[in-house]
Design an enzyme around this catalytic site. Structure first.
Site, PDB file in Angstrom:
ATOM      1  N   HIS A   4      -7.714  -2.845   9.929  1.00 12.68           N
ATOM      2  CA  HIS A   4      -7.447  -2.761   8.487  1.00 12.68           C
ATOM      3  C   HIS A   4      -6.261  -3.639   8.081  1.00 12.68           C
ATOM      4  O   HIS A   4      -5.368  -3.937   8.885  1.00 12.68           O
ATOM      5  CB  HIS A   4      -7.270  -1.311   8.014  1.00 12.68           C
ATOM      6  CG  HIS A   4      -5.984  -0.644   8.381  1.00 12.68           C
ATOM      7  ND1 HIS A   4      -5.873   0.710   8.514  1.00 12.68           N
ATOM      8  CD2 HIS A   4      -4.744  -1.125   8.630  1.00 12.68           C
ATOM      9  CE1 HIS A   4      -4.637   1.030   8.819  1.00 12.68           C
ATOM     10  NE2 HIS A   4      -3.922  -0.076   8.905  1.00 12.68           N
ATOM     11  N   ASP A  59       0.839  -1.208   0.000  1.00 13.27           N
ATOM     12  CA  ASP A  59       0.000   0.000   0.000  1.00 13.27           C
ATOM     13  C   ASP A  59       0.870   1.252   0.000  1.00 13.27           C
ATOM     14  O   ASP A  59       2.095   1.170   0.125  1.00 13.27           O
ATOM     15  CB  ASP A  59      -0.971  -0.010   1.185  1.00 13.27           C
ATOM     16  CG  ASP A  59      -0.277  -0.212   2.533  1.00 13.27           C
ATOM     17  OD1 ASP A  59       0.965  -0.186   2.580  1.00 13.27           O
ATOM     18  OD2 ASP A  59      -0.979  -0.394   3.536  1.00 13.27           O
TER      19      ASP A  59
HETATM   20  C1  GLP Z   1      -0.452   1.019   8.287  1.00 14.03           C
HETATM   21  C2  GLP Z   1      -0.210   0.342   6.930  1.00 14.03           C
HETATM   22  C3  GLP Z   1      -0.348  -1.149   7.016  1.00 14.03           C
HETATM   23  C4  GLP Z   1       0.301  -1.587   8.301  1.00 14.03           C
HETATM   24  C5  GLP Z   1      -0.583  -1.170   9.445  1.00 14.03           C
HETATM   25  C6  GLP Z   1      -0.035  -1.413  10.813  1.00 14.03           C
HETATM   26  O1  GLP Z   1      -1.301   2.088   8.175  1.00 14.03           O
HETATM   27  N1  GLP Z   1      -1.066   0.816   5.890  1.00 14.03           N
HETATM   28  O2  GLP Z   1       0.204  -1.766   5.895  1.00 14.03           O
HETATM   29  O3  GLP Z   1       0.478  -2.976   8.306  1.00 14.03           O
HETATM   30  O4  GLP Z   1      -1.002   0.177   9.293  1.00 14.03           O
HETATM   31  O5  GLP Z   1       1.011  -0.540  11.124  1.00 14.03           O
HETATM   32  P1  GLP Z   1       1.973  -0.720  12.374  1.00 14.03           P
HETATM   33  O6  GLP Z   1       2.777  -1.944  12.129  1.00 14.03           O
HETATM   34  O7  GLP Z   1       2.815   0.508  12.403  1.00 14.03           O
HETATM   35  O8  GLP Z   1       1.096  -0.855  13.566  1.00 14.03           O
END
Ligand code: GLP
Length: 243
Positions: free
Chosen positions: A140, A69
Site C-alpha cells: 500500500h 493519510d
Molecule cells: C502506514 C502508513 C503509510 C506508511 C506505511 C509504512 O500504514 N499509512 O503512510 O508509509 O504504512 O509504514 P512503516 O514505515 O512503519 O513501515
C-alpha cells in the site's frame, strides 16, 4: 528524471541520504508543496531534518506541507495519529507555521465532507513538488490498499489486516478499521516522488515491486508510471541483484 535506486547499508545511512535529498530539494525551492508519510521508516530522516532546522532556522520557513493519510476515528491529539506524529516530528521542530500545514481530521463528523475539504485544499495549493512515501508490507501507499481498483482522490479506505496491525496503532484502545488518504492521482501528480524502504520485512514487497508489473493489487507498482521517482532503501529491503 526516470527511476533511480539508491541503496545504503542500513537504516541510518538511508535516513542520512533521504534527509540530504529532501533538504536539497527545499533549498532549491523553498516554497515547495510537500506531502509526507508517517510510519517507522522516515522517523530518523525527520529527526535529521530537525537537526538541520536547528542550525538553519529559515530553511523550512516557506514550505507547505500536506499529510498523506490518517487513521479514522481517533481523537486528533491521540498518540497514534499521523497528525500527532507530524506535529511532533516535523511541524514543530522544523518551524512550519499552522497555515502552511493541512491534512485530514482524524475524527470528522462527516468523513466524506472531510475528503472533499482536503481535495479542495490540495487543488488550491497546486501541484505537489515532492511526495515522500513509505510502503506497506502489502504494497500500500498511504492507505491506498491493494484491490481490484484504486481511487484517484482523497477518500475513506477500509484498512487491510496488515494496516490494522501497524505499530502506530499499538497504543490505540479501540480498533481502527478505516483510514483517510490522498489517492493515487494526488500522489502521482507530484513532480518528484521519494520512496523510502528499510528492513527485511520489506524485502518481499520490494521483490514484487521489482518485477515492474503495474497492478492495483500492488499499489506501489503504480510508481512505475511516474517519470521521476527516487527510491532510497537499505540492503535488507532491496535485493541489489534485481535492479
Ligand atoms: C502506514 C502508513 C503509510 C506508511 C506505511 C509504512 O500504514 N499509512 O503512510 O508509509 O504504512 O509504514 P512503516 O514505515 O512503519 O513501515
Amino acid at each position: 528524471m526516470g527511476f533511480e535506486y539508491i541503496i545504503e547499508d542500513d537504516h541510518e545511512a538511508m535516513s542520512q541520504r533521504a534527509a540530504g535529498f529532501i533538504e536539497r530539494h527545499i533549498s532549491d525551492k523553498p516554497r515547495s508543496h510537500l506531502c509526507l508519510a508517517t510510519g517507522s521508516t522516515p522517523i530518523r530522516t525527520y529527526e535529521l531534518l530537525a537537526q538541520q532546522a536547528e542550525s538553519n532556522s529559515s530553511l523550512f520557513k516557506e514550505v507547505r506541507l500536506a499529510k498523506l493519510d490518517e487513521w479514522l476515528g481517533l481523537p486528533m491529539d491521540h498518540q497514534s495519529t499521523c497528525e500527532k506524529y507530524l506535529r511532533e516530528k516535523v511541524l514543530n521542530p522544523l518551524g512550519i507555521a499552522e497555515n502552511r500545514f493541512y491534512g485530514f481530521n482524524s475524527n470528522p463528523d462527516d468523513p466524506g465532507a472531510e475528503c472533499r475539504r482536503i481535495e479542495q485544499r490540495f487543488e488550491k495549493e497546486g501541484r505537489l513538488d515532492l511526495c515522500v512515501l513509505g510502503v506497506g508490507t502489502n504494497g500500500h501507499l498511504g492507505f491506498n490498499e491493494p484491490g481490484e481498483w484504486l481511487v484517484p482522490g482523497p477518500h475513506i479506505a477500509k484498512l487491510t489486516e496488515q494496516s490494522r496491525k501497524h505499530v502506530m496503532l499499538a497504543g490505540a484502545e479501540e480498533e481502527v478499521s478505516k483510514g483517510l488518504t490522498l489517492g493515487l492521482r494526488n500522489i502521482l501528480s507530484a513532480h518528484t516522488v521519494l520512496l523510502l524502504v528499510s528492513g527485511k520485512h520489506k524485502l518481499p514487497v520490494m521483490n514484487q515491486f521489482q518485477k515492474r508489473q503495474i497492478t492495483t493489487r500492488l499499489p506501489v507498482s503504480l510508481l512505475w508510471t511516474h517519470p521521476n521517482v527516487t527510491c532510497i532503501g537499505d540492503l535488507a529491503a532491496i535485493n541489489g541483484d534485481r535492479l
